[in-house]
Design an enzyme around this catalytic site. Sequence first.
Site, PDB file in Angstrom:
ATOM      1  N   ILE A   6      51.364  51.112  29.761  1.00 13.38           N
ATOM      2  CA  ILE A   6      50.740  51.043  28.423  1.00 13.38           C
ATOM      3  C   ILE A   6      51.427  51.544  27.445  1.00 13.38           C
ATOM      4  CG2 ILE A   6      48.581  51.945  27.341  1.00 13.38           C
ATOM      5  CD1 ILE A   6      47.261  52.305  30.147  1.00 13.38           C
ATOM      6  N   ASN A  78      49.756  48.302  23.291  1.00 11.67           N
ATOM      7  CA  ASN A  78      48.833  48.856  22.456  1.00 11.67           C
ATOM      8  C   ASN A  78      49.270  49.594  21.357  1.00 11.67           C
ATOM      9  OD1 ASN A  78      46.151  50.487  21.827  1.00 11.67           O
ATOM     10  ND2 ASN A  78      47.706  52.118  22.371  1.00 11.67           N
ATOM     11  N   TYR A 145      49.917  44.796   8.141  1.00 13.55           N
ATOM     12  CA  TYR A 145      49.032  45.100   9.428  1.00 13.55           C
ATOM     13  C   TYR A 145      48.657  43.980   9.570  1.00 13.55           C
ATOM     14  CZ  TYR A 145      45.771  47.097  12.950  1.00 13.55           C
ATOM     15  OH  TYR A 145      45.278  47.515  13.916  1.00 13.55           O
ATOM     16  N   LYS A 149      49.479  41.701  12.945  1.00  9.73           N
ATOM     17  CA  LYS A 149      48.556  41.202  14.272  1.00  9.73           C
ATOM     18  C   LYS A 149      48.380  39.713  14.399  1.00  9.73           C
ATOM     19  CE  LYS A 149      47.514  45.470  15.531  1.00  9.73           C
ATOM     20  NZ  LYS A 149      47.610  45.859  16.903  1.00  9.73           N
ATOM     21  N   THR A 182      39.169  56.459  15.761  1.00 11.79           N
ATOM     22  CA  THR A 182      40.853  57.092  16.118  1.00 11.79           C
ATOM     23  C   THR A 182      41.236  57.648  14.752  1.00 11.79           C
ATOM     24  OG1 THR A 182      41.842  54.947  15.609  1.00 11.79           O
ATOM     25  CG2 THR A 182      41.132  55.051  17.891  1.00 11.79           C
TER      26      THR A 182
END
Length: 243
Positions: A6, A78, A145, A149, A182
């Site tokens: 990860i 991630n 961003y 993505k 988060t």
Amino acid sequence: MDIIIITGGSKGIGRALAEKYAQENYRVYSLSRSIVDLENVVQLSVDLSDTKATHNTFKMLLDEIQKLEVSSITLVNNAGRLGTIANLENIPSEDIAQSMQLNATTPLILSSLFIKATQPLTCKKQIISISSGAAVKPYEGWSIYCTSKAGIDMMTKTIAAEQNELKNGVKCNAIYPGVVDTNMQTDIRSTNEKDFKNVQRFIDLKESNQLYTPEYVAETIFTIDTQNKLQNGDIVDIRNFEK
């Protein structure tokens, strides 16, 4: 043994995934700048925005894993960053480069090394990338961003197409985790509205307790993974799997 690697496993979704898979007796490796208090997780400190360091650290890890008896192996892309929230013309060049490196280039490098190193293995092999609804919906102030993505989604589709043609190919999927509570969300809510017109939406989601916890996201991803709910190349929103 079942192995999962990860990136960004020291906080947020990555940490929750590391903890969940470790609890399920996976051998868990985390690649992150920070070393944190995590039980039963092998942590490797690396700056994932540094191409050479990332390549060397991951290659070393894969060489070690090849000495083990592997029954399944998964790479989770991630780690990521939102970067400066502003219209594109107001974002420094260095910030653009760092975000694209971490969010798109690094997953491509890691996926490339992972596929090559696992070619001899006949067990379950997969790449899961944490993408975002921002891949398909443009948000003013998030140009980098959103772009990165969208790149992750196309990487997923392309790897899946390539690997489908091969015997013992690698399964590749991307998951939209929804809006998760988060540090990134904290940064988003503190942004000035002139730089991010949608800021109030995210403030409202927090105040109305509509954010997912990282632990919920990790539990759901584990279920999706272990119950084999996805076909190669699928890009899915976690909200489609709500219990």
